[in-house]
Design an enzyme around this catalytic site. Structure first.
Site, PDB file in Angstrom:
ATOM      1  N   ALA A  77      31.845  52.351  36.235  1.00 15.16           N
ATOM      2  CA  ALA A  77      32.371  53.178  35.244  1.00 15.16           C
ATOM      3  C   ALA A  77      33.875  52.761  35.004  1.00 15.16           C
ATOM      4  O   ALA A  77      34.423  51.822  35.591  1.00 15.16           O
ATOM      5  CB  ALA A  77      32.581  54.571  35.870  1.00 15.16           C
ATOM      6  N   GLU A 131      33.280  52.989  45.336  1.00 20.60           N
ATOM      7  CA  GLU A 131      34.021  54.366  44.513  1.00 20.60           C
ATOM      8  C   GLU A 131      34.769  54.923  45.787  1.00 20.60           C
ATOM      9  O   GLU A 131      35.914  55.400  45.597  1.00 20.60           O
ATOM     10  CB  GLU A 131      32.735  55.487  44.212  1.00 20.60           C
ATOM     11  CG  GLU A 131      32.274  55.040  42.978  1.00 20.60           C
ATOM     12  CD  GLU A 131      31.109  54.270  42.965  1.00 20.60           C
ATOM     13  OE1 GLU A 131      30.841  53.525  44.227  1.00 20.60           O
ATOM     14  OE2 GLU A 131      30.217  54.155  42.080  1.00 20.60           O
ATOM     15  N   GLU A 164      24.710  51.493  40.270  1.00 18.36           N
ATOM     16  CA  GLU A 164      23.909  52.855  39.982  1.00 18.36           C
ATOM     17  C   GLU A 164      22.881  52.651  38.751  1.00 18.36           C
ATOM     18  O   GLU A 164      21.825  53.186  38.787  1.00 18.36           O
ATOM     19  CB  GLU A 164      24.811  53.970  39.954  1.00 18.36           C
ATOM     20  CG  GLU A 164      25.426  54.227  41.236  1.00 18.36           C
ATOM     21  CD  GLU A 164      26.505  55.343  41.048  1.00 18.36           C
ATOM     22  OE1 GLU A 164      27.587  55.318  40.526  1.00 18.36           O
ATOM     23  OE2 GLU A 164      26.208  56.257  41.593  1.00 18.36           O
ATOM     24  N   GLY A 203      29.174  52.417  39.232  1.00 18.85           N
ATOM     25  CA  GLY A 203      28.092  52.724  38.039  1.00 18.85           C
ATOM     26  C   GLY A 203      27.243  51.551  37.810  1.00 18.85           C
ATOM     27  O   GLY A 203      26.309  52.082  37.300  1.00 18.85           O
TER      28      GLY A 203
HETATM   29  N1  3HC Z   1      37.191  49.985  34.969  1.00 24.79           N
HETATM   30  C1  3HC Z   1      38.289  49.600  34.130  1.00 24.79           C
HETATM   31  N2  3HC Z   1      38.944  48.676  34.332  1.00 24.79           N
HETATM   32  C2  3HC Z   1      38.565  47.643  35.177  1.00 24.79           C
HETATM   33  C3  3HC Z   1      37.592  48.000  36.212  1.00 24.79           C
HETATM   34  C4  3HC Z   1      36.774  49.212  35.931  1.00 24.79           C
HETATM   35  N3  3HC Z   1      35.698  49.736  36.738  1.00 24.79           N
HETATM   36  N4  3HC Z   1      37.420  47.162  37.051  1.00 24.79           N
HETATM   37  C5  3HC Z   1      38.260  45.969  36.636  1.00 24.79           C
HETATM   38  N5  3HC Z   1      38.962  46.513  35.486  1.00 24.79           N
HETATM   39  C6  3HC Z   1      40.041  45.689  34.932  1.00 24.79           C
HETATM   40  C7  3HC Z   1      41.188  45.634  35.969  1.00 24.79           C
HETATM   41  O1  3HC Z   1      42.041  46.593  35.727  1.00 24.79           O
HETATM   42  C8  3HC Z   1      41.849  44.326  35.201  1.00 24.79           C
HETATM   43  O2  3HC Z   1      42.344  44.396  34.017  1.00 24.79           O
HETATM   44  P1  3HC Z   1      43.742  43.697  33.760  1.00 24.79           P
HETATM   45  O3  3HC Z   1      43.378  42.150  33.486  1.00 24.79           O
HETATM   46  O4  3HC Z   1      44.122  44.271  32.393  1.00 24.79           O
HETATM   47  O5  3HC Z   1      44.480  43.687  34.683  1.00 24.79           O
HETATM   48  C9  3HC Z   1      40.571  43.372  34.726  1.00 24.79           C
HETATM   49  O6  3HC Z   1      39.316  44.555  34.598  1.00 24.79           O
HETATM   50  C10 3HC Z   1      40.125  42.341  35.662  1.00 24.79           C
HETATM   51  O7  3HC Z   1      39.850  42.884  36.964  1.00 24.79           O
HETATM   52  P2  3HC Z   1      40.445  42.046  38.513  1.00 24.79           P
HETATM   53  O8  3HC Z   1      41.657  41.465  38.111  1.00 24.79           O
HETATM   54  O9  3HC Z   1      40.221  43.069  39.416  1.00 24.79           O
HETATM   55  O10 3HC Z   1      39.345  41.012  38.390  1.00 24.79           O
HETATM   56  P3  3HC Z   1      38.505  40.175  39.730  1.00 24.79           P
HETATM   57  O11 3HC Z   1      37.596  39.214  39.091  1.00 24.79           O
HETATM   58  O12 3HC Z   1      39.655  39.883  40.767  1.00 24.79           O
HETATM   59  O13 3HC Z   1      37.528  41.377  40.280  1.00 24.79           O
HETATM   60  C11 3HC Z   1      36.013  43.167  40.305  1.00 24.79           C
HETATM   61  C12 3HC Z   1      36.572  41.827  39.564  1.00 24.79           C
HETATM   62  C13 3HC Z   1      35.548  42.884  41.778  1.00 24.79           C
HETATM   63  C14 3HC Z   1      34.869  43.784  39.485  1.00 24.79           C
HETATM   64  C15 3HC Z   1      37.368  44.156  40.535  1.00 24.79           C
HETATM   65  O14 3HC Z   1      37.781  44.220  39.243  1.00 24.79           O
HETATM   66  C16 3HC Z   1      36.963  45.511  41.077  1.00 24.79           C
HETATM   67  O15 3HC Z   1      36.568  45.716  41.978  1.00 24.79           O
HETATM   68  N6  3HC Z   1      36.786  46.531  40.057  1.00 24.79           N
HETATM   69  C17 3HC Z   1      36.456  47.912  40.271  1.00 24.79           C
HETATM   70  C18 3HC Z   1      35.214  48.293  40.742  1.00 24.79           C
HETATM   71  C19 3HC Z   1      35.075  49.724  41.147  1.00 24.79           C
HETATM   72  O16 3HC Z   1      35.610  50.180  41.708  1.00 24.79           O
HETATM   73  N7  3HC Z   1      33.736  50.135  40.430  1.00 24.79           N
HETATM   74  C20 3HC Z   1      33.608  51.593  40.703  1.00 24.79           C
HETATM   75  C21 3HC Z   1      34.163  52.297  39.533  1.00 24.79           C
HETATM   76  S1  3HC Z   1      33.895  54.117  39.811  1.00 24.79           S
HETATM   77  C22 3HC Z   1      32.400  54.329  39.256  1.00 24.79           C
HETATM   78  O17 3HC Z   1      31.707  53.416  38.995  1.00 24.79           O
HETATM   79  C23 3HC Z   1      32.132  55.550  39.446  1.00 24.79           C
HETATM   80  C24 3HC Z   1      30.806  55.900  39.009  1.00 24.79           C
HETATM   81  O18 3HC Z   1      30.223  56.173  40.391  1.00 24.79           O
HETATM   82  C25 3HC Z   1      30.381  57.288  38.579  1.00 24.79           C
END
Ligand code: 3HC
Length: 689
Positions: free
Chosen positions: A63, A125, A105, A102
């Site tokens: 998400a 998450e 999912e 997400g």
């Molecule tokens: N939402 C918004 N922005 C995100 C994002 C997300 N889910 N994931 C990454 N970004 C952004 C980062 O803030 C970063 O922005 P910036 O360049 O402006 O600083 C950019 O994307 C690149 O991210 P990274 O620097 O972390 O890039 P990496 O290549 O090192 O890592 C990744 C990539 C493994 C995908 C890592 O970004 C990550 O772990 N992201 C989060 C994943 C996550 O937690 N997903 C679950 C979200 S909650 C959810 O899905 C709820 C659902 O169940 C309803």
């Protein structure tokens, strides 16, 4: 506006491509784009199957976290999953990079998943104080059973394609380069075979055995009680997975949604999201852009094979970068090498490395007793003990030895980097790289920018940090830099309260209840009092404990007494020493009581120090200070770091409380000018400059 979703139809298969850089987060526009493309493909009679593919470096990473806390724009992610559930045609997710949260999912709501060999999937998450809110807690147990699902979702770990295939989380693994072709071929085979649309939601087989084991959930919670202390998401995850076992799919889903709504508005999740973005923000240095050239680091020299030098070395070996490790005696060098090997072998014994990998990493080390062996290194890190004379001597020698264009770094934790740089004829090439112990584990790297450090050197250090798995925080030069300076007042106050008669066990308990892994005195005992107390000039409790042979946990006695299982209990000897030292210093008996009062005493001075560090320009931004505390000192991540926490407490309240404390305890509690200004303006650290 750029289109985030597009499609083409060929041979009866609609290929929908999602493109929302950098990580294809499921923003409102991506959700709307996907919905429109799905509707189009559902309605198109020429389409018999649908493949979902992502452009760029990864499948959907989750998400869009930036949207949390704002009103949801339709369609919601669960709406899209329902749409996939009800799809009239088979839908295949083609996964590369990382399908997370997400994103995974959504893939689980598709009928099939084809993954590239290098792909990973996961539900991270929990790291954001959340649970998977788009069916993850209901679908994963239907594939792998409740027990494995609990492990996957509460750990948030990334699962490699091969393991995902073995677990049944994906249906096929293919060569990276062939993902699109293989996914299309997969779709055509499904069409030819009659277009079956298996839905994970309809499966019950994996859950049957779990229905007879209701105790499974309490047992899992109990077994992980330590890991889950203080955080709220794991309990909610357990509740949701239990619902998957006990309830029909839609009711389980409703339960998951309710739990997600509760978590997403919790202060813990807000703090963890703050830390997520703060970590990434820390990499940005205002006067250094992507166009600032960085230096290629192909080889590293490390001076000192002690605890720090050894740990630092391992970071580079792990990243495949060869290291020349220099010591002054063969014995010290052998000891250092043996420690590194032992660390790797311990990892291998846990099955997290192969024996061949251990040898391969050890093979990247060139041991030497001669500084001249560093002549060709691209980066040289000095990690000897904290003595200005020793360090300036080493840097003067390095100046003669190192090739032009090599970066000269010091791992000093509090000495003046500008003086160290001044020992060379090239201070622009000198930088601080301050690692935290154990240096192969702790993720913080303070990059210390001296008065003369050049921009390419800073840029190189910041980028190198990411390459070796660290989070770099830029610090200016001051005594203790950011993290050590920030936390020093907590120790000072713990010791002051101890002399005033507050039981040390009370002081530690309050810190542990706040969320630290251990209290101040427990930490001292763990590190070893002989190691910490070396420089004391006046009589201290610690000095007396060391003189009495009470060196900490390793001797079974320090501030506390320890039993054979290393459980601590208060010590009469320590109590007596405290009273003696307090009397010698004329400290009146005035114990502090009550958790709030203890916390204010321990942590408000940390907040205050943070304000000073910010105001002096030592840190670039408040969130960098939070990251330094979270990653360098294990500040509980669900508190978001000291300044995020202070914003939640209210800066006006902190200033008012500090003024009262100042009246009693003096200038350690005088609110910093920045703190006062922010409080008076009704602003917060998080509001930025
Ligand atoms: N939402 C918004 N922005 C995100 C994002 C997300 N889910 N994931 C990454 N970004 C952004 C980062 O803030 C970063 O922005 P910036 O360049 O402006 O600083 C950019 O994307 C690149 O991210 P990274 O620097 O972390 O890039 P990496 O290549 O090192 O890592 C990744 C990539 C493994 C995908 C890592 O970004 C990550 O772990 N992201 C989060 C994943 C996550 O937690 N997903 C679950 C979200 S909650 C959810 O899905 C709820 C659902 O169940 C309803």
């Amino acid at each position: 506006m750029k289109q985030t979703a597009t499609s083409v139809v060929a041979d009866g298969v609609a290929l929908i491509t999602l493109d929302n850089p950098p990580v294809n987060a499921l923003s409102a526009s991506l959700r709307q784009g996907l919905q429109a493309e799905l509707e189009k493909a559902f309605d198109d009679e020429a389409v018999g199957a649908i493949v979902l593919l992502c452009a760029g470096r990864t499948f959907i990473a989750g998400a869009d976290i930036t949207e949390f806390g704002q009103p949801w724009q339709p369609p919601s992610l669960p709406d899209l999953c329902t749409m996939l559930d009800d799809a009239p045609k088979p839908v295949i997710a083609a996964i590369h990079g990382t399908a997370l949260g997400g994103g995974f999912e959504l893939a689980l709501a598709c009928h099939y998943r084809v993954a590239a060999q290098s792909a990973k999937v996961g539900l991270p998450e929990v790291h954001l104080g959340l649970l998977p809110g788009a069916g993850g807690t209901q679908r994963v147990p239907r594939i792998v059973g409740a027990e494995v699902a609990l492990e996957i979702i509460t750990s948030g770990r990334q699962i490699k394609a091969a393991e995902a295939l073995a677990l049944g989380l994906v249906d096929a693994v293919v060569d990276d380069a062939a993902l699109q072709d293989e996914a299309l071929a997969f779709a055509r085979r499904i069409m030819v075979d009659g277009g079956a649309k298996p839905r994970i939601r309809d499966r019950a087989d994996a859950l049957r055995a779990d229905r007879d084991r209701p105790e499974l959930f309490t047992a899992f919670a109990a077994a992980n009680a330590r890991r889950f202390k203080g955080v709220v998401a794991p309990a909610a995850i357990i509740e949701a997975v239990e619902a998957a076992v006990r309830l029909p799919f839609n009711e389980g889903l409703a339960k998951e949604t309710a739990l997600f709504e509760r978590l997403v508005t919790s202060p813990e999740s807000a703090a963890q999201r703050h830390v997520f973005f703060a970590e990434r923000e820390a990499a940005r240095v205002p006067d250094i852009g992507p166009d600032t050239s960085a230096i290629d680091i192909g080889s590293v020299g490390v001076i000192g094979a002690g605890t720090m030098g050894g740990g630092i070395t391992m970071n580079f070996l792990n990243a495949g970068i060869p290291v020349t490790l220099v010591e002054t005696s063969q014995e010290a060098l052998d000891r250092g090498l043996a420690t590194i090997r032992r660390n790797y072998e311990a990892t291998a014994a846990k099955g997290r490395m192969t024996a061949a990998q251990v040898e391969q990493r050890m093979g990247l080390i060139t041991p030497s007793l001669d500084l001249a062996a560093l002549a060709e290194a691209d980066l040289i890190i000095e990690a000897v003990y904290e003595s200005m004379d020793v360090k300036t001597d080493i840097f003067a020698r390095l100046d003669r030895i190192a090739r032009q264009g090599a970066i000269l770094a010091s791992n000093t934790s509090f000495l003046d980097l500008n003086r160290i740089a001044g020992a060379t004829s090239r201070p622009e090439w000198v930088v601080g790289l301050h690692f935290f112990s154990p240096a192969n584990v702790m993720r913080l790297l303070e990059v210390v920018r001296g008065a003369a450090t050049s921009k390419p050197v800073v840029a190189t250090a910041m980028r190198l940090a990411k390459r070796i798995g660290k989070v770099a925080v830029l610090s200016g030069v001051c005594d203790g830099f950011i993290a050590n300076r920030l936390l020093a007042p907590r120790g000072a106050q713990a010791e002051a309260m101890m002399l005033e008669g507050t039981p040390i066990a009370e002081i530690d308990r309050v810190l542990v209840d706040y969320g630290f892994a251990m209290g101040h005195f427990q930490m001292m005992d763990l590190v070893g009092l002989d190691v910490i107390g070396r420089n004391a000039t006046e009589r201290t409790v610690m000095g007396d404990l060391v003189a009495a042979g009470r060196l900490g946990q390793k001797r079974g006695a320090g501030y506390y007494d320890y039993d054979e299982k290393r459980r601590s209990r208060p010590s009469d000897v320590t109590d007596r020493l405290i009273k003696e030292v307090a009397a010698a210093h004329g400290v009146a008996h005035a114990p502090t009581s009550g958790d709030e009062a203890l916390l204010a005493r321990l942590l408000y001075p940390v907040v205050n120090e943070g304000a000073k560090i910010l105001e002096e320009g030592i840190a670039l931004r408040a969130s960098d200070i939070d990251i330094a505390a979270v990653l360098g000192y294990n500040w509980p991540v669900y508190r978001g770091g000291p300044l995020f926490w202070a914003d939640q407490v209210g800066l006006d309240r902190i200033v008012a409380d500090m003024r009262q404390l100042e009246a009693v305890h003096g200038e350690s509690f005088r609110p910093a000018p920045l703190l006062v200004r922010l409080a008076e303006a009704g602003r917060r650290f998080g509001d930025g400059a």
